[in-house]
Design an enzyme around this catalytic site. Structure first.
Site, short mmCIF file in Angstrom:
data_model
loop_
_atom_site.label_atom_id
_atom_site.label_comp_id
_atom_site.label_asym_id
_atom_site.label_seq_id
_atom_site.Cartn_x
_atom_site.Cartn_y
_atom_site.Cartn_z
N THR A 288 31.12 29.11 34.98
CA THR A 288 32.08 28.48 35.90
C THR A 288 32.05 26.97 35.73
OG1 THR A 288 32.74 28.10 38.21
CG2 THR A 288 30.41 28.57 37.83
N HIS B 262 37.30 35.28 45.59
CA HIS B 262 38.71 34.95 45.39
C HIS B 262 39.61 36.19 45.36
CE1 HIS B 262 37.64 30.74 43.57
NE2 HIS B 262 37.52 30.78 44.88
P1 OAD Z 1 37.26 27.59 34.74
O1 OAD Z 1 38.32 27.93 33.77
O2 OAD Z 1 37.46 26.39 35.59
O3 OAD Z 1 35.89 27.40 33.99
C1 OAD Z 1 35.41 28.31 33.05
C2 OAD Z 1 34.03 27.89 32.61
O4 OAD Z 1 33.54 28.88 31.72
C3 OAD Z 1 34.00 26.56 31.86
O5 OAD Z 1 32.97 25.75 32.39
C4 OAD Z 1 33.68 26.96 30.41
O6 OAD Z 1 32.91 26.00 29.73
C5 OAD Z 1 32.90 28.24 30.63
N1 OAD Z 1 32.93 29.19 29.50
C6 OAD Z 1 33.89 29.39 28.57
N2 OAD Z 1 33.54 30.37 27.73
C7 OAD Z 1 32.33 30.82 28.14
C8 OAD Z 1 31.43 31.83 27.68
N3 OAD Z 1 31.72 32.61 26.63
N4 OAD Z 1 30.26 32.01 28.36
C9 OAD Z 1 29.95 31.24 29.44
N5 OAD Z 1 30.76 30.28 29.90
C10 OAD Z 1 31.92 30.07 29.27
O7 OAD Z 1 36.99 28.90 35.63
P2 OAD Z 1 36.27 29.03 37.05
O8 OAD Z 1 35.15 28.09 37.17
O9 OAD Z 1 36.00 30.47 37.24
O10 OAD Z 1 40.61 30.31 41.49
O11 OAD Z 1 37.45 28.60 38.01
C11 OAD Z 1 37.27 28.67 39.39
C12 OAD Z 1 38.54 29.05 40.07
O12 OAD Z 1 39.61 28.20 39.66
C13 OAD Z 1 39.05 30.43 39.71
O13 OAD Z 1 38.42 31.47 40.44
C14 OAD Z 1 40.50 30.34 40.06
C15 OAD Z 1 40.82 29.00 39.46
O14 OAD Z 1 41.89 28.33 40.02
C16 OAD Z 1 41.61 30.96 42.11
O15 OAD Z 1 42.46 31.55 41.49
C17 OAD Z 1 41.53 30.87 43.60
#
Ligand code: OAD
Length: 253
Positions: A199, A126
């Site tokens: 994620t 990204h």
């Molecule tokens: P999300 O905010 O969708 O998800 C974050 C994940 O991290 C969730 O499943 C939480 O349960 C988990 N989480 C929270 N705290 C944690 C911890 N301490 N250890 C492990 N896991 C934890 O974020 P992404 O999946 O990264 O895209 O989102 C994907 C994309 O959506 C991003 O790259 C961004 C966003 O729109 C763009 O900007 C293109």
């Protein structure tokens, strides 16, 4: 934990997919959870080409504040452990959806002054918050550290063509760099293990990475305090924070 450690230790090729959760313990907000960035902001106002065309000052203001915020954050134990894994296990490819640069900083710290951190640099599918992209000529340059978004005239410009610079991140409605996502898919196809850390696994095409490993006969190990669409597909799902769990499943260097 023991089984996960064995799976990581026994795997010949590993692909690691990380998301915002891996940086949560560094203080970087996630996107979708409680307190997530997309709870208080509408992505289409800030993270789309249309938003930048309409109001580049507003978009730069937001990204400049994110740049400054992330600069003050530090990699956590999960970033360090994944850097150790990538540097110590030649068959590892890190793939991240994060733009915060914390994997790079952990890689540099783990490799040390005499080491080469490159193997632990992730494929940033990204993009990267700390890099600029010229919206006219497409030239990429390290991002200016302090962006003055107080007027249109003070916004950063390309040194080559004077076009308006933008942060080199993938916005909604934009395609991912085909070489970067292609390399991630190839690593996923070849991997016998996909370690998925922090994620929600709902944003495609990045969320295809573990699915590709699974379809090619490999296994998924997930680290996340919450369930995701991947949880039922994973051979192992470790429920908890990455900074606590990941170091325990990565073999000591
Ligand atoms: P999300 O905010 O969708 O998800 C974050 C994940 O991290 C969730 O499943 C939480 O349960 C988990 N989480 C929270 N705290 C944690 C911890 N301490 N250890 C492990 N896991 C934890 O974020 P992404 O999946 O990264 O895209 O989102 C994907 C994309 O959506 C991003 O790259 C961004 C966003 O729109 C763009 O900007 C293109």
């Amino acid at each position: 934990m023991e089984r996960a450690r064995r799976m990581v230790g026994d795997a010949e090729r590993i692909v690691v997919l990380t998301g915002a959760g891996v940086s949560a313990e560094s203080g970087v907000p996630t996107f979708r959870g409680a307190g997530g960035l997309w709870k208080s902001r509408r992505p289409e106002e800030l993270a789309t080409p249309g938003a930048f065309a309409r109001d580049p000052q507003l978009v730069w203001e937001w990204y400049a504040s994110r740049r400054a915020f992330v600069s003050d954050c530090a990699p956590n134990e999960a970033h360090f452990a994944l850097a150790r894994l990538a540097l110590g296990h030649g068959g590892t490819t890190l793939v991240t959806q994060n733009v915060d640069g914390l994997h790079h900083r952990a890689a540099a710290a783990v490799a040390g002054e005499d080491g080469d951190p490159a193997q632990a640099y992730p494929l940033e599918v990204h993009g990267a918050l700390h890099r600029d992209l010229c919206s006219r000529c497409g030239r990429r340059t390290p991002g200016v550290s302090v962006v003055d978004a107080t007027s249109m005239e003070s916004l950063p410009r390309c040194e080559e063509c004077e076009g308006m610079l933008r942060p080199d991140v993938v916005w909604f409605g934009e395609a991912l760099d085909p070489e970067v996502i292609g390399a991630a898919f190839e690593a996923a196809r070849r991997a016998d293990l996909c370690l998925v850390v922090g994620t929600s696994a709902v944003v495609y095409p990045a969320a295809s990475v573990p699915e590709i490993t699974l379809q090619a006969g490999g296994a998924i190990v997930e680290v996340n305090p919450e369930s995701t669409p991947l949880t039922s597909l994973a051979a192992l799902s470790l429920k908890g924070p990455a900074g606590e769990l990941v170091p325990g499943i990565v073999p000591e260097a």
